[in-house]
Design an enzyme around this catalytic site. Structure first.
Site, mmCIF file in Angstrom:
data_model
loop_
_atom_site.group_PDB
_atom_site.id
_atom_site.type_symbol
_atom_site.label_atom_id
_atom_site.label_comp_id
_atom_site.label_asym_id
_atom_site.label_seq_id
_atom_site.Cartn_x
_atom_site.Cartn_y
_atom_site.Cartn_z
ATOM 1 N N ASP A 113 -4.941 1.311 -11.388
ATOM 2 C CA ASP A 113 -5.332 0.301 -12.364
ATOM 3 C C ASP A 113 -5.609 -1.058 -11.716
ATOM 4 O O ASP A 113 -5.049 -1.380 -10.670
ATOM 5 C CB ASP A 113 -4.203 0.079 -13.379
ATOM 6 C CG ASP A 113 -4.029 1.247 -14.339
ATOM 7 O OD1 ASP A 113 -4.684 2.288 -14.157
ATOM 8 O OD2 ASP A 113 -3.215 1.105 -15.270
ATOM 9 N N ASP A 114 -6.422 -1.829 -12.401
ATOM 10 C CA ASP A 114 -6.610 -3.281 -12.185
ATOM 11 C C ASP A 114 -7.631 -3.657 -11.113
ATOM 12 O O ASP A 114 -7.842 -4.842 -10.871
ATOM 13 C CB ASP A 114 -5.292 -4.011 -11.901
ATOM 14 C CG ASP A 114 -4.304 -3.905 -13.063
ATOM 15 O OD1 ASP A 114 -4.690 -3.360 -14.116
ATOM 16 O OD2 ASP A 114 -3.155 -4.350 -12.905
ATOM 17 N N HIS A 133 -8.152 -7.816 -18.934
ATOM 18 C CA HIS A 133 -6.766 -7.319 -18.919
ATOM 19 C C HIS A 133 -5.969 -7.894 -20.096
ATOM 20 O O HIS A 133 -4.873 -8.443 -19.935
ATOM 21 C CB HIS A 133 -6.072 -7.643 -17.584
ATOM 22 C CG HIS A 133 -5.009 -6.654 -17.220
ATOM 23 N ND1 HIS A 133 -3.669 -6.910 -17.382
ATOM 24 C CD2 HIS A 133 -5.089 -5.397 -16.714
ATOM 25 C CE1 HIS A 133 -2.968 -5.854 -16.985
ATOM 26 N NE2 HIS A 133 -3.803 -4.917 -16.576
ATOM 27 N N HIS A 179 -1.480 0.800 -8.691
ATOM 28 C CA HIS A 179 -2.348 -0.362 -8.892
ATOM 29 C C HIS A 179 -3.048 -0.724 -7.586
ATOM 30 O O HIS A 179 -2.377 -0.864 -6.556
ATOM 31 C CB HIS A 179 -1.519 -1.564 -9.364
ATOM 32 C CG HIS A 179 -0.897 -1.345 -10.715
ATOM 33 N ND1 HIS A 179 0.252 -0.617 -10.882
ATOM 34 C CD2 HIS A 179 -1.300 -1.727 -11.949
ATOM 35 C CE1 HIS A 179 0.553 -0.569 -12.176
ATOM 36 N NE2 HIS A 179 -0.371 -1.226 -12.846
HETATM 37 ZN ZN LIG Z 1 -3.509 -3.078 -15.821
#
Ligand SMILES: [Zn+2]
Length: 183
Positions: A15-16, A70, A153
């Site tokens: 993620d991210d 986000h 992440h």
């Molecule tokens: Zn996230």
């Protein structure tokens, strides 16, 4: 590890990102270990690093929408939240996968997103925790079972922990003959 026979798989997710250095670092590890993953992208990062997004796809991984900024579901009006998801759509290649930031979403959001595949997770790596006990985290990760979705992440905050967990974990998967499939 409890395993339900051959042909089963798990799902690694990140993620991210995209991030100009961390995502390629992850892609290199995945390539080395011949595993596929799913990257939940933040739209505002995708705008900055389109070549990284292209690399993710050309390496055979899949991508999902992780909103443009986000956003926290519970801190925003539904309309603004949905608009942020649509904005992310405009900045990443087509996907039906969506993961709400922080894994938090309400019923109204789920209903409004019924045409998407909302992907949560079953196992947290804990890589976002800068005080993470690496041995404990590895022990936790080794409890994976077939079908598990594991979240990591590709972010600056997670990198020190990620570097200590991910190479070992990928080695563990190889030892156990466990295959990660893109969603
Ligand atoms: Zn996230």
């Amino acid at each position: 590890l409890q395993w339900e026979g051959s042909g089963s798989s798990i799902h690694l997710t990140f993620d991210d990102g995209p991030h100009p250095e961390i995502t390629p670092y992850v892609l290199g590890l995945l390539k080395h270990h011949q595993q596929k993953a799913t990257f939940f992208l933040i739209g505002e990062n995708a705008i900055k690093y389109p070549e990284v997004v292209s690399q993710i796809l050309s390496d055979g991984h899949s991508i999902g929408n992780h909103t443009q900024h986000h956003l926290k579901y519970h801190k925003n009006p539904l309309k603004a939240y949905l608009k942020d998801i649509d904005l992310c759509d405009e900045n990443i290649p087509q996907t039906s996968l969506f993961r709400p930031p922080y894994g938090r979403i309400g019923l109204k959001g789920i209903r409004a997103l019924k045409n998407r595949r909302i992907i949560m997770w079953t196992l947290l790596s804990g890589d976002f925790d800068t005080n993470l006990n690496i041995n404990k985290a590895m022990h936790h990760l080794k409890k994976i079972r077939s079908g598990d979705i594991i979240v990591f992440h590709d972010s600056e905050k997670a990198l020190p922990q990620l570097k200590q967990i991910l190479p070992d974990f990928l080695g563990y998967l190889k030892d156990k003959n466990v295959n990660s499939a893109a969603l």
